[in-house]
Write an enzyme that holds these catalytic residues in place. Structure first.
Site, mmCIF file in Angstrom:
data_model
loop_
_atom_site.group_PDB
_atom_site.id
_atom_site.type_symbol
_atom_site.label_atom_id
_atom_site.label_comp_id
_atom_site.label_asym_id
_atom_site.label_seq_id
_atom_site.Cartn_x
_atom_site.Cartn_y
_atom_site.Cartn_z
ATOM 1 N N CYS A 41 0.868 -1.179 0.000
ATOM 2 C CA CYS A 41 0.000 0.000 0.000
ATOM 3 C C CYS A 41 0.908 1.233 0.000
ATOM 4 O O CYS A 41 2.063 1.148 -0.408
ATOM 5 C CB CYS A 41 -0.981 -0.022 1.171
ATOM 6 S SG CYS A 41 -0.250 0.192 2.808
ATOM 7 N N CYS B 289 -1.307 0.700 7.365
ATOM 8 C CA CYS B 289 -2.752 0.449 7.487
ATOM 9 C C CYS B 289 -3.162 -0.798 6.708
ATOM 10 O O CYS B 289 -3.274 -1.882 7.268
ATOM 11 C CB CYS B 289 -3.560 1.645 6.977
ATOM 12 S SG CYS B 289 -3.291 3.199 7.858
ATOM 13 N N ARG B 290 -3.390 -0.619 5.409
ATOM 14 C CA ARG B 290 -3.984 -1.683 4.602
ATOM 15 C C ARG B 290 -3.061 -2.881 4.379
ATOM 16 O O ARG B 290 -3.487 -4.028 4.548
ATOM 17 C CB ARG B 290 -4.432 -1.129 3.248
ATOM 18 C CG ARG B 290 -5.536 -0.093 3.373
ATOM 19 C CD ARG B 290 -5.798 0.597 2.059
ATOM 20 N NE ARG B 290 -4.652 1.436 1.696
ATOM 21 C CZ ARG B 290 -4.520 2.051 0.533
ATOM 22 N NH1 ARG B 290 -5.441 1.903 -0.405
ATOM 23 N NH2 ARG B 290 -3.467 2.810 0.292
ATOM 24 N N SER B 291 -1.831 -2.645 3.971
ATOM 25 C CA SER B 291 -0.970 -3.794 3.641
ATOM 26 C C SER B 291 -0.618 -4.644 4.861
ATOM 27 O O SER B 291 -0.613 -5.874 4.751
ATOM 28 C CB SER B 291 0.277 -3.365 2.863
ATOM 29 O OG SER B 291 1.064 -2.442 3.573
ATOM 30 N N ASN C 276 2.525 1.449 4.361
ATOM 31 C CA ASN C 276 2.736 0.181 5.056
ATOM 32 C C ASN C 276 2.408 0.261 6.551
ATOM 33 O O ASN C 276 3.045 -0.378 7.363
ATOM 34 C CB ASN C 276 4.158 -0.336 4.829
ATOM 35 C CG ASN C 276 4.369 -1.769 5.277
ATOM 36 O OD1 ASN C 276 5.396 -2.087 5.853
ATOM 37 N ND2 ASN C 276 3.432 -2.655 5.022
ATOM 38 N N ASP D 198 -8.144 3.948 1.431
ATOM 39 C CA ASP D 198 -7.118 4.212 2.434
ATOM 40 C C ASP D 198 -7.804 4.843 3.642
ATOM 41 O O ASP D 198 -8.327 5.948 3.562
ATOM 42 C CB ASP D 198 -6.066 5.159 1.868
ATOM 43 C CG ASP D 198 -4.882 5.351 2.794
ATOM 44 O OD1 ASP D 198 -4.950 4.956 3.979
ATOM 45 O OD2 ASP D 198 -3.866 5.908 2.334
#
Length: 175
Positions: A20, A25-27, A23, A139
């Site tokens: 993402c 939050c999402r990933s 690195n 995001d």
């Protein structure tokens, strides 16, 4: 995308990285969710997961506290994560590069120096036919806890779809 069975003499695990922006939050959420699915299925020694960001703003930092909280609420432990930036030199060592939105898709495809490496880059939601039309996992960084929880739900569904496609190839190669 369909996965070819791994050869029986394959000594290196199938290597997946989630990417993402920062690195945090999402990933990291995607990495932990897929790792949990893999571990619970007994395929942990055959698949490795990791994550990174396209930017270097958060290198060395823990995941965002809201991501850690959303993960914990669903039974995942995100407390050990440390952010890092994706290095294009990693492409040859990776089997699948899963990006969380079209911005990372463009960046990673530009960083790839071969068609083979560009072909490794896939949008996470593309694995889930119901979510694929959305393309991007939002995001949640500039939002609230509710969006973090919603994003985690999207990631869980998409990772289940990815795992459903990947597991038969891994199991077939494990014979």
């Amino acid at each position: 995308m369909s996965f070819a069975p791994l050869s029986p003499d394959e000594s290196t695990p199938f290597r997946i990285i989630f990417v993402c922006t920062g690195n945090i939050c999402r990933s990291p959420m995607a990495e932990l969710v897929l790792r949990d699915l893999i571990t619970r299925s007994g395929l942990g020694r055959l698949v490795t997961t990791s994550s990174a960001g396209t930017g270097d703003w958060h290198v060395g930092e823990q995941a965002d506290a809201r991501a850690i909280s959303a993960l914990a609420a669903r039974g995942y432990d995100g407390s050990h994560h440390r952010a890092r930036q994706f290095d294009p030199a990693w492409f040859p060592e990776l089997d699948l590069v899963v990006v969380l939105d079209r911005t990372q898709d463009r960046i990673l495809r530009n960083w790839a120096t071969t068609d083979r490496d560009r072909d490794k880059v896939r949008l996470l939601l593309s694995f889930d036919p119901q979510q694929a039309p959305l393309s991007d996992v939002p995001d949640p960084y500039y939002s609230d806890d509710a969006l973090f929880a919603s994003v985690l739900g999207m990631i869980e569904r998409a990772n289940q779809a990815l795992f459903t496609q990947l597991a038969p190839a891994i199991r077939q190669g494990d014979r």
